[in-house]
Design a protein around this motif. Sequence first.
Motif, PDB file in Angstrom:
ATOM      1  N   THR A  89       0.850  -1.192   0.000  1.00 40.20           N
ATOM      2  CA  THR A  89       0.000   0.000   0.000  1.00 40.20           C
ATOM      3  C   THR A  89       0.887   1.243   0.000  1.00 40.20           C
ATOM      4  O   THR A  89       2.068   1.170   0.357  1.00 40.20           O
ATOM      5  CB  THR A  89      -0.914   0.027   1.231  1.00 40.20           C
ATOM      6  OG1 THR A  89      -0.097   0.137   2.398  1.00 40.20           O
ATOM      7  CG2 THR A  89      -1.782  -1.207   1.307  1.00 40.20           C
ATOM      8  N   PRO A  90       0.329   2.409  -0.389  1.00 36.68           N
ATOM      9  CA  PRO A  90       1.131   3.638  -0.357  1.00 36.68           C
ATOM     10  C   PRO A  90       1.697   3.936   1.030  1.00 36.68           C
ATOM     11  O   PRO A  90       2.816   4.433   1.149  1.00 36.68           O
ATOM     12  CB  PRO A  90       0.135   4.716  -0.793  1.00 36.68           C
ATOM     13  CG  PRO A  90      -0.895   3.995  -1.599  1.00 36.68           C
ATOM     14  CD  PRO A  90      -0.974   2.624  -1.001  1.00 36.68           C
ATOM     15  N   SER A  91       0.953   3.617   2.080  1.00 39.90           N
ATOM     16  CA  SER A  91       1.448   3.849   3.442  1.00 39.90           C
ATOM     17  C   SER A  91       2.653   2.975   3.744  1.00 39.90           C
ATOM     18  O   SER A  91       3.618   3.410   4.376  1.00 39.90           O
ATOM     19  CB  SER A  91       0.357   3.561   4.462  1.00 39.90           C
ATOM     20  OG  SER A  91      -0.729   4.426   4.281  1.00 39.90           O
ATOM     21  N   GLU A  92       2.609   1.727   3.289  1.00 39.41           N
ATOM     22  CA  GLU A  92       3.733   0.814   3.513  1.00 39.41           C
ATOM     23  C   GLU A  92       4.967   1.264   2.750  1.00 39.41           C
ATOM     24  O   GLU A  92       6.091   1.198   3.261  1.00 39.41           O
ATOM     25  CB  GLU A  92       3.347  -0.607   3.111  1.00 39.41           C
ATOM     26  CG  GLU A  92       2.298  -1.226   4.013  1.00 39.41           C
ATOM     27  CD  GLU A  92       1.774  -2.556   3.496  1.00 39.41           C
ATOM     28  OE1 GLU A  92       1.280  -3.325   4.339  1.00 39.41           O
ATOM     29  OE2 GLU A  92       1.848  -2.827   2.285  1.00 39.41           O
ATOM     30  N   VAL A  93       4.771   1.748   1.525  1.00 40.06           N
ATOM     31  CA  VAL A  93       5.902   2.238   0.721  1.00 40.06           C
ATOM     32  C   VAL A  93       6.520   3.449   1.400  1.00 40.06           C
ATOM     33  O   VAL A  93       7.742   3.561   1.506  1.00 40.06           O
ATOM     34  CB  VAL A  93       5.430   2.579  -0.716  1.00 40.06           C
ATOM     35  CG1 VAL A  93       6.520   3.298  -1.489  1.00 40.06           C
ATOM     36  CG2 VAL A  93       4.986   1.331  -1.447  1.00 40.06           C
ATOM     37  N   LYS A  94       5.660   4.390   1.864  1.00 39.91           N
ATOM     38  CA  LYS A  94       6.158   5.586   2.528  1.00 39.91           C
ATOM     39  C   LYS A  94       6.916   5.224   3.804  1.00 39.91           C
ATOM     40  O   LYS A  94       7.975   5.782   4.095  1.00 39.91           O
ATOM     41  CB  LYS A  94       5.001   6.529   2.854  1.00 39.91           C
ATOM     42  CG  LYS A  94       5.449   7.859   3.424  1.00 39.91           C
ATOM     43  CD  LYS A  94       4.280   8.792   3.612  1.00 39.91           C
ATOM     44  CE  LYS A  94       4.782  10.115   4.137  1.00 39.91           C
ATOM     45  NZ  LYS A  94       3.720  11.084   4.288  1.00 39.91           N
ATOM     46  N   ALA A  95       6.392   4.275   4.565  1.00 43.17           N
ATOM     47  CA  ALA A  95       7.056   3.859   5.807  1.00 43.17           C
ATOM     48  C   ALA A  95       8.402   3.218   5.519  1.00 43.17           C
ATOM     49  O   ALA A  95       9.362   3.413   6.269  1.00 43.17           O
ATOM     50  CB  ALA A  95       6.157   2.892   6.575  1.00 43.17           C
ATOM     51  N   ALA A  96       8.493   2.496   4.433  1.00 39.93           N
ATOM     52  CA  ALA A  96       9.759   1.829   4.095  1.00 39.93           C
ATOM     53  C   ALA A  96      10.800   2.822   3.614  1.00 39.93           C
ATOM     54  O   ALA A  96      12.005   2.612   3.818  1.00 39.93           O
ATOM     55  CB  ALA A  96       9.507   0.767   3.036  1.00 39.93           C
ATOM     56  N   ASN A  97      10.376   3.915   2.984  1.00 41.82           N
ATOM     57  CA  ASN A  97      11.320   4.856   2.378  1.00 41.82           C
ATOM     58  C   ASN A  97      11.588   6.095   3.215  1.00 41.82           C
ATOM     59  O   ASN A  97      12.390   6.939   2.824  1.00 41.82           O
ATOM     60  CB  ASN A  97      10.799   5.294   1.002  1.00 41.82           C
ATOM     61  CG  ASN A  97      10.744   4.139   0.026  1.00 41.82           C
ATOM     62  OD1 ASN A  97      11.525   3.194   0.117  1.00 41.82           O
ATOM     63  ND2 ASN A  97       9.801   4.196  -0.896  1.00 41.82           N
ATOM     64  N   THR A  98      10.915   6.261   4.362  1.00 40.91           N
ATOM     65  CA  THR A  98      11.069   7.456   5.188  1.00 40.91           C
ATOM     66  C   THR A  98      11.754   7.087   6.492  1.00 40.91           C
ATOM     67  O   THR A  98      11.531   6.021   7.056  1.00 40.91           O
ATOM     68  CB  THR A  98       9.683   8.078   5.492  1.00 40.91           C
ATOM     69  OG1 THR A  98       8.972   8.247   4.277  1.00 40.91           O
ATOM     70  CG2 THR A  98       9.813   9.427   6.155  1.00 40.91           C
TER      71      THR A  98
END
Length: 137
Positions: free
Chosen positions: A5-14
């Motif tokens: 999900t977009p939230s998971e991608v953001k959490a992985a990259n931030t």
Amino acid sequence: MSDPTPSEVKAANTSLGDLVGEVTRDLSTLIRQEIALAKAEVKDSAAKAAAGAGMLGGAAYAAGMAVLFLSIALWWALATLIGGGWSGVVVAVLWFVIAAILYAVGRSRLTRVEGAPQTVETLKEMPNTLRRNRENR
């Protein structure tokens, strides 16, 4: 396997610091909005309470005027039986008796008021609790 999900991608990259900062900003915004909502609700409730209190004040004034004119009517009616001066005394004595009864009942009810005994007791215990916490350190 499903796509992240977009939230998971953001959490992985931030970074963790950025995520914590974002949560802190969001929480701060939420708290400010809740405070603004509470202020608006209190203002609305206060306006309604003020209007209600004004109406009650008007009703009390009207009731006072009714009592005044009923007293004058009683005075006038009694004046035909016992004379103007004595009828005024009778009406005044009647109001004195009513005032004395109201005073006695009101005073007895005020002597039964306990205030906030549980809160006072809790406040008395606070220094002891704080002392115990300092001693345990």
